[in-house]
Design a protein around this motif. Sequence first.
Motif, mmCIF file in Angstrom:
data_model
loop_
_atom_site.group_PDB
_atom_site.id
_atom_site.type_symbol
_atom_site.label_atom_id
_atom_site.label_comp_id
_atom_site.label_asym_id
_atom_site.label_seq_id
_atom_site.Cartn_x
_atom_site.Cartn_y
_atom_site.Cartn_z
ATOM 1 N N MET A 205 -21.203 -2.243 -27.200
ATOM 2 C CA MET A 205 -22.039 -3.622 -26.512
ATOM 3 C C MET A 205 -22.342 -3.115 -25.165
ATOM 4 O O MET A 205 -22.987 -3.664 -24.059
ATOM 5 C CB MET A 205 -21.151 -4.633 -26.273
ATOM 6 N N THR A 206 -22.142 -1.473 -24.517
ATOM 7 C CA THR A 206 -22.210 -1.428 -23.463
ATOM 8 C C THR A 206 -23.928 -1.201 -22.812
ATOM 9 O O THR A 206 -24.090 -2.176 -21.708
ATOM 10 C CB THR A 206 -22.727 0.059 -23.205
ATOM 11 N N SER A 207 -24.476 -1.372 -23.859
ATOM 12 C CA SER A 207 -26.162 -1.832 -23.056
ATOM 13 C C SER A 207 -26.353 -3.547 -23.018
ATOM 14 O O SER A 207 -28.070 -3.334 -21.936
ATOM 15 C CB SER A 207 -27.053 -1.044 -24.404
ATOM 16 N N HIS A 208 -25.579 -4.288 -23.657
ATOM 17 C CA HIS A 208 -25.954 -5.178 -23.459
ATOM 18 C C HIS A 208 -25.556 -5.863 -22.304
ATOM 19 O O HIS A 208 -24.742 -7.097 -21.730
ATOM 20 C CB HIS A 208 -25.442 -6.441 -24.511
ATOM 21 N N LEU A 209 -24.380 -5.242 -21.024
ATOM 22 C CA LEU A 209 -23.252 -6.169 -20.834
ATOM 23 C C LEU A 209 -23.530 -6.145 -19.382
ATOM 24 O O LEU A 209 -23.096 -6.997 -18.642
ATOM 25 C CB LEU A 209 -22.305 -4.696 -20.041
ATOM 26 N N ASP A 210 -25.259 -5.817 -19.065
ATOM 27 C CA ASP A 210 -25.915 -6.266 -17.879
ATOM 28 C C ASP A 210 -26.061 -8.583 -18.025
ATOM 29 O O ASP A 210 -27.065 -8.380 -16.477
ATOM 30 C CB ASP A 210 -27.288 -5.259 -17.778
ATOM 31 N N GLU A 211 -26.325 -8.225 -19.275
ATOM 32 C CA GLU A 211 -26.154 -10.100 -19.898
ATOM 33 C C GLU A 211 -25.544 -10.696 -19.641
ATOM 34 O O GLU A 211 -25.559 -11.903 -19.324
ATOM 35 C CB GLU A 211 -27.196 -9.639 -21.534
ATOM 36 N N LEU A 212 -24.170 -10.125 -19.155
ATOM 37 C CA LEU A 212 -22.909 -11.153 -19.021
ATOM 38 C C LEU A 212 -23.346 -12.060 -17.387
ATOM 39 O O LEU A 212 -23.290 -11.750 -17.173
ATOM 40 C CB LEU A 212 -21.791 -10.551 -18.815
ATOM 41 N N GLN A 213 -22.835 -13.350 -18.133
ATOM 42 C CA GLN A 213 -23.258 -14.139 -16.452
ATOM 43 C C GLN A 213 -22.641 -14.834 -15.834
ATOM 44 O O GLN A 213 -22.286 -15.333 -14.754
ATOM 45 C CB GLN A 213 -24.187 -15.391 -17.298
ATOM 46 N N CYS A 214 -21.485 -14.466 -15.669
ATOM 47 C CA CYS A 214 -20.015 -15.068 -15.808
ATOM 48 C C CYS A 214 -19.167 -14.067 -14.778
ATOM 49 O O CYS A 214 -19.210 -12.787 -14.718
ATOM 50 C CB CYS A 214 -19.278 -16.170 -16.410
ATOM 51 N N PRO A 215 -18.310 -14.983 -13.884
ATOM 52 C CA PRO A 215 -17.428 -14.137 -13.039
ATOM 53 C C PRO A 215 -16.646 -13.671 -14.036
ATOM 54 O O PRO A 215 -15.951 -13.421 -14.692
ATOM 55 C CB PRO A 215 -16.836 -14.184 -12.345
ATOM 56 N N ILE A 216 -15.621 -11.647 -13.933
ATOM 57 C CA ILE A 216 -15.005 -11.031 -14.775
ATOM 58 C C ILE A 216 -14.312 -10.426 -14.097
ATOM 59 O O ILE A 216 -13.924 -10.040 -12.329
ATOM 60 C CB ILE A 216 -15.886 -9.528 -15.154
ATOM 61 N N LEU A 217 -13.221 -10.704 -14.654
ATOM 62 C CA LEU A 217 -11.702 -9.704 -13.891
ATOM 63 C C LEU A 217 -10.758 -8.847 -14.932
ATOM 64 O O LEU A 217 -10.890 -9.347 -15.881
ATOM 65 C CB LEU A 217 -10.223 -11.031 -13.891
ATOM 66 N N GLY A 218 -10.813 -7.766 -14.690
ATOM 67 C CA GLY A 218 -10.441 -6.340 -15.708
ATOM 68 C C GLY A 218 -8.918 -6.069 -15.713
ATOM 69 O O GLY A 218 -8.438 -6.131 -13.973
ATOM 70 N N PHE A 219 -8.374 -5.558 -16.176
ATOM 71 C CA PHE A 219 -7.446 -4.624 -16.024
ATOM 72 C C PHE A 219 -7.803 -3.721 -16.962
ATOM 73 O O PHE A 219 -7.234 -3.790 -18.303
ATOM 74 C CB PHE A 219 -5.700 -5.455 -16.609
ATOM 75 N N TRP A 220 -6.656 -2.528 -16.283
ATOM 76 C CA TRP A 220 -6.876 -0.634 -17.483
ATOM 77 C C TRP A 220 -5.028 -0.697 -16.963
ATOM 78 O O TRP A 220 -5.095 -0.348 -15.719
ATOM 79 C CB TRP A 220 -7.427 -0.231 -17.366
ATOM 80 N N GLY A 221 -5.131 -0.057 -17.921
ATOM 81 C CA GLY A 221 -3.367 0.890 -17.660
ATOM 82 C C GLY A 221 -4.393 2.277 -17.636
ATOM 83 O O GLY A 221 -4.651 2.860 -18.301
ATOM 84 N N MET A 222 -3.713 3.038 -16.575
ATOM 85 C CA MET A 222 -4.391 4.532 -16.705
ATOM 86 C C MET A 222 -3.764 5.144 -18.268
ATOM 87 O O MET A 222 -3.945 6.345 -18.212
ATOM 88 C CB MET A 222 -3.734 5.039 -15.533
ATOM 89 N N ASN A 223 -2.900 4.779 -18.446
ATOM 90 C CA ASN A 223 -1.863 5.225 -19.659
ATOM 91 C C ASN A 223 -2.318 4.731 -20.836
ATOM 92 O O ASN A 223 -1.591 5.378 -21.650
ATOM 93 C CB ASN A 223 -0.492 5.540 -19.387
ATOM 94 N N ASP A 224 -3.218 4.229 -21.374
ATOM 95 C CA ASP A 224 -3.750 3.683 -22.411
ATOM 96 C C ASP A 224 -3.803 4.920 -23.626
ATOM 97 O O ASP A 224 -4.680 5.884 -22.942
ATOM 98 C CB ASP A 224 -4.870 2.420 -21.694
#
Length: 275
Positions: A205-224
């Motif tokens: 869905m990368t090409s559609h990410l710029d359509e997201l309208q709401c605030p976003i908080l993300g988390f990612w572990g470096m050892n995923d």
Amino acid sequence: MDASAQGHFVTLPDGLHLHYLDIGNGEPVIFIHGSGPGASGHSNFKQNYPVFAAAGYRTIVPDLPGYGASDKPDTLYTLDFFVAALSGLLDALDIQQCVLVGNSLGGAIAIKLALDQPQRVSRLVLMAPGGLMEKEQYYLQMEGIQKMGAAFAKGELHDAGGMRRLLALQLFDESLISDETVNERVAVVRQQPVCVLSTMQVPNMTSHLDELQCPILGFWGMNDKFCPVSGAQTMMQHCQNIRFVLLSECGHWVMVEHRELFNGECLAFFEEARS
């Protein structure tokens, strides 16, 4: 299971029975679990949703179709299938707008629902979401995805030893895996048909990410070992009103390995909208 978390069932218009927990009062926050064999909403988020309920939110924790105590039909487990089920649950509960909190597959579901029904999603919290590259890339690059699919197909997860080995791939610190979680997931995986994973289709869905309208908080572990941390940069480059927390010594389950930080950052993010 938390004694205050009441399990409920709802039947969607297509006949699908979904199980969910519903605890607390206030703005609805929906916790969407990932695709790990034997997963359920409670087993993924049991260290999180009671904190949100205590902080004044209505926390709803569904079992996706194919998982937990929900129906496990012999069908194609596409992203649209999951999104339709979640949307049907929100309709049944008359929830017009909510916060979506999604991990892995749950993150992909949250993104797709926010794209399809932007008026319904006030904020997104995403932990190592899927749907940011082609399926083949995940299988080629990620050790966890490869071993998860093989172990599930071979029936190696029907006992505690096999399940514990799989869950060890989810975490940087495998000592955090409790016997309770192992047993919860073994009980579910014994009921899951092979098609739950073999037919799963999550588009890029990368090409559609710029359509997201709401605030976003993300988390990612470096050892995923399941979803590459490069996905954080993909989202930062394509989305507006977004922030990411990257954590060292952390695998695929940020909400388990760093639960206090996760809970606190999310609640602060929610409070920003209230002020």
